[in-house]
Design a protein around this motif. Structure first.
Motif, PDB file in Angstrom:
ATOM      1  N   GLN A 192      14.442 -57.323 -36.535  1.00  0.00           N
ATOM      2  CA  GLN A 192      13.155 -57.618 -37.251  1.00  0.00           C
ATOM      3  C   GLN A 192      12.039 -56.762 -37.057  1.00  0.00           C
ATOM      4  O   GLN A 192      11.113 -56.546 -37.603  1.00  0.00           O
ATOM      5  CB  GLN A 192      13.012 -59.123 -37.417  1.00  0.00           C
ATOM      6  CG  GLN A 192      14.051 -60.015 -38.300  1.00  0.00           C
ATOM      7  CD  GLN A 192      13.870 -61.344 -38.104  1.00  0.00           C
ATOM      8  OE1 GLN A 192      13.029 -61.967 -37.413  1.00  0.00           O
ATOM      9  NE2 GLN A 192      14.851 -62.199 -38.655  1.00  0.00           N
ATOM     10  N   ASP A 247       9.345 -49.997 -40.068  1.00  0.00           N
ATOM     11  CA  ASP A 247       9.789 -49.782 -41.550  1.00  0.00           C
ATOM     12  C   ASP A 247       8.984 -48.513 -41.770  1.00  0.00           C
ATOM     13  O   ASP A 247       7.735 -48.227 -42.109  1.00  0.00           O
ATOM     14  CB  ASP A 247       9.435 -50.953 -42.452  1.00  0.00           C
ATOM     15  CG  ASP A 247       9.712 -51.038 -43.799  1.00  0.00           C
ATOM     16  OD1 ASP A 247      10.385 -49.524 -44.300  1.00  0.00           O
ATOM     17  OD2 ASP A 247       9.847 -51.957 -44.608  1.00  0.00           O
ATOM     18  N   GLU A 260       9.471 -46.989 -44.747  1.00  0.00           N
ATOM     19  CA  GLU A 260       9.016 -47.346 -46.251  1.00  0.00           C
ATOM     20  C   GLU A 260      10.054 -46.148 -47.074  1.00  0.00           C
ATOM     21  O   GLU A 260       9.204 -45.657 -48.031  1.00  0.00           O
ATOM     22  CB  GLU A 260       7.489 -47.152 -46.431  1.00  0.00           C
ATOM     23  CG  GLU A 260       7.022 -48.411 -45.586  1.00  0.00           C
ATOM     24  CD  GLU A 260       5.136 -48.467 -45.809  1.00  0.00           C
ATOM     25  OE1 GLU A 260       4.875 -47.283 -46.290  1.00  0.00           O
ATOM     26  OE2 GLU A 260       4.822 -49.391 -45.397  1.00  0.00           O
ATOM     27  N   GLY A 261      11.186 -45.832 -46.943  1.00  0.00           N
ATOM     28  CA  GLY A 261      11.665 -44.870 -47.822  1.00  0.00           C
ATOM     29  C   GLY A 261      11.444 -43.398 -47.629  1.00  0.00           C
ATOM     30  O   GLY A 261      11.906 -42.512 -48.356  1.00  0.00           O
ATOM     31  N   LYS A 262      10.665 -43.212 -46.424  1.00  0.00           N
ATOM     32  CA  LYS A 262      10.134 -41.717 -46.343  1.00  0.00           C
ATOM     33  C   LYS A 262      11.488 -40.871 -46.032  1.00  0.00           C
ATOM     34  O   LYS A 262      12.682 -41.160 -45.693  1.00  0.00           O
ATOM     35  CB  LYS A 262       9.559 -41.682 -44.662  1.00  0.00           C
ATOM     36  CG  LYS A 262       9.051 -40.398 -44.500  1.00  0.00           C
ATOM     37  CD  LYS A 262       8.369 -40.637 -42.891  1.00  0.00           C
ATOM     38  CE  LYS A 262       8.190 -38.961 -42.388  1.00  0.00           C
ATOM     39  NZ  LYS A 262       7.301 -38.191 -43.398  1.00  0.00           N
ATOM     40  N   ALA A 311      18.942 -44.728 -40.676  1.00  0.00           N
ATOM     41  CA  ALA A 311      18.331 -44.800 -41.935  1.00  0.00           C
ATOM     42  C   ALA A 311      18.479 -46.202 -42.392  1.00  0.00           C
ATOM     43  O   ALA A 311      17.260 -46.566 -43.160  1.00  0.00           O
ATOM     44  CB  ALA A 311      18.811 -43.691 -42.893  1.00  0.00           C
ATOM     45  N   LYS A 312      19.403 -46.863 -42.448  1.00  0.00           N
ATOM     46  CA  LYS A 312      19.521 -48.231 -42.989  1.00  0.00           C
ATOM     47  C   LYS A 312      18.535 -49.229 -42.046  1.00  0.00           C
ATOM     48  O   LYS A 312      18.033 -49.777 -42.801  1.00  0.00           O
ATOM     49  CB  LYS A 312      21.095 -48.650 -42.965  1.00  0.00           C
ATOM     50  CG  LYS A 312      21.167 -50.048 -43.222  1.00  0.00           C
ATOM     51  CD  LYS A 312      22.669 -50.347 -43.229  1.00  0.00           C
ATOM     52  CE  LYS A 312      23.259 -50.464 -41.882  1.00  0.00           C
ATOM     53  NZ  LYS A 312      24.758 -50.989 -41.927  1.00  0.00           N
ATOM     54  N   ARG A 313      18.524 -48.950 -40.924  1.00  0.00           N
ATOM     55  CA  ARG A 313      17.696 -49.971 -40.233  1.00  0.00           C
ATOM     56  C   ARG A 313      16.358 -49.708 -40.101  1.00  0.00           C
ATOM     57  O   ARG A 313      15.486 -50.464 -40.153  1.00  0.00           O
ATOM     58  CB  ARG A 313      18.191 -50.046 -38.569  1.00  0.00           C
ATOM     59  CG  ARG A 313      19.581 -50.452 -38.378  1.00  0.00           C
ATOM     60  CD  ARG A 313      19.990 -50.192 -36.888  1.00  0.00           C
ATOM     61  NE  ARG A 313      21.274 -50.516 -36.631  1.00  0.00           N
ATOM     62  CZ  ARG A 313      21.677 -51.498 -35.751  1.00  0.00           C
ATOM     63  NH1 ARG A 313      21.147 -51.886 -34.775  1.00  0.00           N
ATOM     64  NH2 ARG A 313      23.114 -51.440 -35.496  1.00  0.00           N
ATOM     65  N   LEU A 314      15.757 -48.275 -40.164  1.00  0.00           N
ATOM     66  CA  LEU A 314      14.435 -48.048 -40.380  1.00  0.00           C
ATOM     67  C   LEU A 314      13.862 -47.688 -41.581  1.00  0.00           C
ATOM     68  O   LEU A 314      12.663 -47.542 -41.686  1.00  0.00           O
ATOM     69  CB  LEU A 314      14.169 -46.877 -39.484  1.00  0.00           C
ATOM     70  CG  LEU A 314      14.689 -46.967 -38.142  1.00  0.00           C
ATOM     71  CD1 LEU A 314      14.502 -45.530 -37.059  1.00  0.00           C
ATOM     72  CD2 LEU A 314      13.832 -48.133 -37.242  1.00  0.00           C
ATOM     73  N   ASN A 315      14.754 -47.889 -42.748  1.00  0.00           N
ATOM     74  CA  ASN A 315      14.420 -47.511 -44.099  1.00  0.00           C
ATOM     75  C   ASN A 315      13.928 -46.168 -44.497  1.00  0.00           C
ATOM     76  O   ASN A 315      12.555 -46.222 -44.766  1.00  0.00           O
ATOM     77  CB  ASN A 315      13.412 -48.956 -44.564  1.00  0.00           C
ATOM     78  CG  ASN A 315      13.074 -48.514 -46.010  1.00  0.00           C
ATOM     79  OD1 ASN A 315      13.931 -47.834 -46.842  1.00  0.00           O
ATOM     80  ND2 ASN A 315      11.695 -49.321 -46.259  1.00  0.00           N
ATOM     81  N   PHE A 316      14.669 -45.075 -44.043  1.00  0.00           N
ATOM     82  CA  PHE A 316      14.075 -43.763 -44.649  1.00  0.00           C
ATOM     83  C   PHE A 316      15.429 -43.180 -45.109  1.00  0.00           C
ATOM     84  O   PHE A 316      16.500 -43.544 -45.057  1.00  0.00           O
ATOM     85  CB  PHE A 316      13.546 -42.930 -43.347  1.00  0.00           C
ATOM     86  CG  PHE A 316      14.857 -42.616 -42.243  1.00  0.00           C
ATOM     87  CD1 PHE A 316      15.666 -41.739 -42.289  1.00  0.00           C
ATOM     88  CD2 PHE A 316      14.998 -43.243 -41.053  1.00  0.00           C
ATOM     89  CE1 PHE A 316      16.557 -41.369 -41.291  1.00  0.00           C
ATOM     90  CE2 PHE A 316      15.681 -43.187 -39.946  1.00  0.00           C
ATOM     91  CZ  PHE A 316      16.594 -42.016 -40.255  1.00  0.00           C
ATOM     92  N   THR A 317      15.262 -42.224 -46.021  1.00  0.00           N
ATOM     93  CA  THR A 317      16.159 -41.306 -46.546  1.00  0.00           C
ATOM     94  C   THR A 317      16.377 -40.087 -45.825  1.00  0.00           C
ATOM     95  O   THR A 317      15.461 -39.562 -45.268  1.00  0.00           O
ATOM     96  CB  THR A 317      16.043 -40.955 -47.982  1.00  0.00           C
ATOM     97  OG1 THR A 317      14.667 -40.348 -48.345  1.00  0.00           O
ATOM     98  CG2 THR A 317      16.058 -42.372 -48.828  1.00  0.00           C
TER      99      THR A 317
END
Length: 262
Positions: A22, A26, A28-30, A64-70
């Motif tokens: 947790q 994040d 944020e989809g960067k 990418a899944k854990r840190l939220n990036f593309t």
């Protein structure tokens, strides 16, 4: 009581792991533009269908899944990779890059995600030499390398005479090209890390083998432009993947279970 204590310990471990997960940054989809070579199995390469796969691709997908990036992937030759990342043409580079102080002057490294050892890859019927010393003693023998790589410097300073222009070193743009030159008999030796070398040997049906002692230890890391804000989150992700066994699972998948050429 012992059973209760065991469950309590397990619960604490699960809670600690969840808490750590947790706490990961994040992004944020960067979108992150990652450059690679696709020529260093099993870390990253093209399979029989032409698809880009490997340990590093799986690791990045997990990050990418854990840190939220593309991710957007680009391809480049090895000798151009560090300068290109250093200049900020790409956000992130991967191709089994050895962490070295001289390279840290150009790029920032992530923490090490893997440790490997250098080995001597030769044709399966090679009988003229059995180790680094006997290779060096025969002036007719040639070694393939990519300029600026750890195998290049190992060839120069651990096997040959320290002369970077030694004509016994034949330079190639990609690692795959060095192996093809070895198979064709254009060179007599290729240096590679032990895991990649083992993959090539297994896929060769006796056409290749490893000889001699291991020649050194190297740590692999991802590279970034100097001062990149991505280093800290990627390091946090690597630490989490080590802690929960994901790195070990990737090692098993790509270095033990995967069969080259499939």
């Amino acid at each position: 009581m012992k059973l209760t204590a065991a469950f309590a310990g397990l619960a604490m471990t699960v809670a600690a792991t969840a808490s750590f997960a947790q706490a990961l940054p994040d992004l944020e989809g960067k979108e992150i533009v990652i450059v690679t070579e696709n020529a260093y199995p099993p870390l990253q390469f093209l399979d029989a269908s032409g698809a880009a796969i490997g340990w590093e691709y799986d690791a990045v997908a997990e990050l990418a899944k854990r840190l939220n990036f593309t991710v957007k992937y680009e391809n480049i030759s090895w000798d151009a990779m560090i300068p290109a990342v250093s200049e900020g043409q790409f956000d992130f580079g991967m191709t089994g890059i050895t962490i070295r102080d001289d390279r840290k002057e150009q790029v920032d490294f992530s923490d090490a995600y893997m440790r490997s050892e250098m080995v001597m890859l030769v044709k399966g019927d090679e009988a003229r030499f059995t180790d680094a010393a006997s290779f060096a003693a025969d002036p007719e023998l040639l070694i393939a390398a990519q300029p600026g790589t750890t195998p290049f410097y190992t060839a120069v300073y651990e096997i040959l005479d320290g002369n970077e222009a030694n004509p016994r070193i034949k330079l190639f743009e990609t690692f795959g090209a060095t192996v093809e030159a070895l198979k064709a008999g254009d060179v007599d030796l290729v240096l590679t890390d032990g895991t990649a070398g083992a993959g090539y040997v297994e896929a060769s049906a006796g056409g290749l083998k490893i000889v001699g002692d291991k020649l050194g230890v190297e740590d692999f890391g991802f590279i970034f432009p100097k001062g990149s804000t991505l280093v800290a989150p990627i390091n946090a992700g690597i630490a989490a993947m080590k802690a929960d066994g994901t790195i070990d699972a990737l090692n098993k998948k790509w270095f033990l279970d995967y069969k080259m050429g499939q």
